[in-house]
Design a protein around this motif. Structure first.
Motif, PDB file in Angstrom:
ATOM      1  N   MET A 169       0.720  -1.157  -0.034  1.00 52.92           N
ATOM      2  CA  MET A 169       0.005  -0.215  -0.033  1.00 52.92           C
ATOM      3  C   MET A 169       1.017   1.330  -0.250  1.00 52.92           C
ATOM      4  SD  MET A 169      -3.060   0.674   2.314  1.00 52.92           S
ATOM      5  CE  MET A 169      -3.935   1.945   2.884  1.00 52.92           C
ATOM      6  N   ILE A 170       2.053   1.372   0.854  1.00 53.77           N
ATOM      7  CA  ILE A 170       2.880   2.327   0.826  1.00 53.77           C
ATOM      8  C   ILE A 170       3.543   2.553  -0.473  1.00 53.77           C
ATOM      9  CG2 ILE A 170       4.941   3.407   1.921  1.00 53.77           C
ATOM     10  CD1 ILE A 170       3.839   2.086   4.443  1.00 53.77           C
ATOM     11  N   ASP A 171       3.964   1.497  -0.957  1.00 54.43           N
ATOM     12  CA  ASP A 171       4.516   1.514  -2.328  1.00 54.43           C
ATOM     13  C   ASP A 171       3.664   2.061  -3.303  1.00 54.43           C
ATOM     14  OD1 ASP A 171       6.901   0.373  -1.349  1.00 54.43           O
ATOM     15  OD2 ASP A 171       6.460  -1.615  -1.864  1.00 54.43           O
ATOM     16  N   ASP A 172       2.502   1.808  -3.410  1.00 56.07           N
ATOM     17  CA  ASP A 172       1.393   2.090  -4.211  1.00 56.07           C
ATOM     18  C   ASP A 172       1.164   3.741  -4.325  1.00 56.07           C
ATOM     19  OD1 ASP A 172       1.030  -0.326  -5.351  1.00 56.07           O
ATOM     20  OD2 ASP A 172      -0.757  -0.867  -4.197  1.00 56.07           O
ATOM     21  N   SER A 173       1.211   4.153  -2.997  1.00 57.96           N
ATOM     22  CA  SER A 173       1.080   5.493  -2.692  1.00 57.96           C
ATOM     23  C   SER A 173       2.227   6.230  -3.212  1.00 57.96           C
ATOM     24  CB  SER A 173       0.972   5.807  -1.251  1.00 57.96           C
ATOM     25  OG  SER A 173      -0.271   5.362  -0.899  1.00 57.96           O
ATOM     26  N   ALA A 174       3.509   5.728  -2.928  1.00 57.56           N
ATOM     27  CA  ALA A 174       4.655   6.301  -3.421  1.00 57.56           C
ATOM     28  C   ALA A 174       4.700   6.378  -4.868  1.00 57.56           C
ATOM     29  CB  ALA A 174       5.968   5.662  -2.969  1.00 57.56           C
ATOM     30  N   ILE A 175       4.317   5.273  -5.704  1.00 62.11           N
ATOM     31  CA  ILE A 175       4.320   5.375  -7.067  1.00 62.11           C
ATOM     32  C   ILE A 175       3.181   6.601  -7.574  1.00 62.11           C
ATOM     33  CG2 ILE A 175       3.578   4.169  -8.918  1.00 62.11           C
ATOM     34  CD1 ILE A 175       4.769   1.834  -7.543  1.00 62.11           C
ATOM     35  N   ALA A 176       2.143   6.693  -6.947  1.00 64.18           N
ATOM     36  CA  ALA A 176       1.040   7.820  -7.184  1.00 64.18           C
ATOM     37  C   ALA A 176       1.576   9.313  -7.024  1.00 64.18           C
ATOM     38  CB  ALA A 176      -0.271   7.284  -6.462  1.00 64.18           C
ATOM     39  N   VAL A 177       2.237   9.195  -5.862  1.00 62.74           N
ATOM     40  CA  VAL A 177       2.691  10.615  -5.855  1.00 62.74           C
ATOM     41  C   VAL A 177       4.033  10.968  -6.850  1.00 62.74           C
ATOM     42  CG1 VAL A 177       4.221  12.040  -4.121  1.00 62.74           C
ATOM     43  CG2 VAL A 177       2.362  10.701  -3.190  1.00 62.74           C
ATOM     44  N   GLU A 178       4.699  10.015  -7.077  1.00 67.19           N
ATOM     45  CA  GLU A 178       5.760  10.334  -8.252  1.00 67.19           C
ATOM     46  C   GLU A 178       5.108  10.504  -9.633  1.00 67.19           C
ATOM     47  OE1 GLU A 178       9.053   7.610  -8.799  1.00 67.19           O
ATOM     48  OE2 GLU A 178       9.117   7.103  -6.722  1.00 67.19           O
ATOM     49  N   ALA A 179       4.071   9.872  -9.727  1.00 66.46           N
ATOM     50  CA  ALA A 179       3.342  10.216 -11.111  1.00 66.46           C
ATOM     51  C   ALA A 179       2.620  11.583 -11.070  1.00 66.46           C
ATOM     52  CB  ALA A 179       2.327   8.920 -11.285  1.00 66.46           C
ATOM     53  N   CYS A 180       2.233  11.981  -9.963  1.00 66.80           N
ATOM     54  CA  CYS A 180       1.552  13.364 -10.036  1.00 66.80           C
ATOM     55  C   CYS A 180       2.546  14.574  -9.723  1.00 66.80           C
ATOM     56  CB  CYS A 180       0.568  13.454  -8.677  1.00 66.80           C
ATOM     57  SG  CYS A 180      -0.698  12.205  -9.177  1.00 66.80           S
ATOM     58  N   SER A 181       3.736  14.349  -9.473  1.00 69.61           N
ATOM     59  CA  SER A 181       4.630  15.416  -9.209  1.00 69.61           C
ATOM     60  C   SER A 181       4.826  16.216 -10.372  1.00 69.61           C
ATOM     61  CB  SER A 181       6.150  14.818  -8.613  1.00 69.61           C
ATOM     62  OG  SER A 181       5.967  14.256  -7.407  1.00 69.61           O
ATOM     63  N   PRO A 182       4.939  15.865 -11.615  1.00 66.75           N
ATOM     64  CA  PRO A 182       5.138  16.823 -12.816  1.00 66.75           C
ATOM     65  C   PRO A 182       4.002  17.378 -13.011  1.00 66.75           C
ATOM     66  CG  PRO A 182       5.801  14.537 -13.362  1.00 66.75           C
ATOM     67  CD  PRO A 182       5.471  14.423 -11.968  1.00 66.75           C
ATOM     68  N   ARG A 183       2.722  16.956 -12.824  1.00 70.29           N
ATOM     69  CA  ARG A 183       1.341  17.769 -12.920  1.00 70.29           C
ATOM     70  C   ARG A 183       1.515  19.129 -11.820  1.00 70.29           C
ATOM     71  NH1 ARG A 183      -2.000  12.602 -13.497  1.00 70.29           N
ATOM     72  NH2 ARG A 183      -1.639  11.990 -15.752  1.00 70.29           N
ATOM     73  N   VAL A 184       2.009  18.467 -10.648  1.00 76.59           N
ATOM     74  CA  VAL A 184       1.868  19.701  -9.687  1.00 76.59           C
ATOM     75  C   VAL A 184       2.970  20.682 -10.197  1.00 76.59           C
ATOM     76  CG1 VAL A 184       2.612  20.309  -7.493  1.00 76.59           C
ATOM     77  CG2 VAL A 184       1.199  18.091  -8.069  1.00 76.59           C
ATOM     78  N   GLY A 185       3.984  20.460 -10.558  1.00 80.57           N
ATOM     79  CA  GLY A 185       4.971  21.587 -11.161  1.00 80.57           C
ATOM     80  C   GLY A 185       4.326  22.440 -12.357  1.00 80.57           C
ATOM     81  N   GLU A 186       3.565  21.632 -12.995  1.00 83.08           N
ATOM     82  CA  GLU A 186       3.259  22.357 -14.342  1.00 83.08           C
ATOM     83  C   GLU A 186       2.075  23.040 -13.921  1.00 83.08           C
ATOM     84  OE1 GLU A 186       1.471  19.234 -16.904  1.00 83.08           O
ATOM     85  OE2 GLU A 186       3.572  18.606 -17.333  1.00 83.08           O
ATOM     86  N   ALA A 187       1.187  22.953 -12.835  1.00 75.30           N
ATOM     87  CA  ALA A 187       0.141  23.932 -12.424  1.00 75.30           C
ATOM     88  C   ALA A 187       0.776  24.912 -11.635  1.00 75.30           C
ATOM     89  CB  ALA A 187      -0.529  22.931 -11.372  1.00 75.30           C
ATOM     90  N   GLY A 188       1.977  24.911 -11.023  1.00 75.77           N
ATOM     91  CA  GLY A 188       2.415  25.785 -10.366  1.00 75.77           C
ATOM     92  C   GLY A 188       2.951  26.817 -11.411  1.00 75.77           C
ATOM     93  N   THR A 189       3.553  26.380 -12.755  1.00 79.38           N
ATOM     94  CA  THR A 189       4.205  27.108 -13.586  1.00 79.38           C
ATOM     95  C   THR A 189       2.843  27.867 -14.340  1.00 79.38           C
ATOM     96  OG1 THR A 189       5.927  25.786 -13.877  1.00 79.38           O
ATOM     97  CG2 THR A 189       5.097  27.181 -15.920  1.00 79.38           C
TER      98      THR A 189
END
Length: 54
Positions: free
Chosen positions: A1-21
């Motif tokens: 479960m923790i591994d799945d959460s970490a993968i999901a966070v990694e997958a969303c990180s670029p989107r967060v950066g794009e949203a900030g830009t």
């Protein structure tokens, strides 16, 4: 479960950066529009003086 959460966070990180830009770009655009509106307002206040001086 923790591994799945970490993968999901990694997958969303670029989107967060794009949203900030995108947010920064929107704020800069609003500042430019505000400056243009200020110039239009200043010019409209000066225009009657130009008409009187002719």
């Amino acid at each position: 479960m923790i591994d799945d959460s970490a993968i999901a966070v990694e997958a969303c990180s670029p989107r967060v950066g794009e949203a900030g830009t995108t947010t920064i770009e929107v704020v800069e655009s609003v500042h430019r529009v505000t400056a243009i509106m200020g110039e239009i307002t200043a010019t409209s206040h000066e225009q009657p003086r130009w008409a009187l001086n002719r």
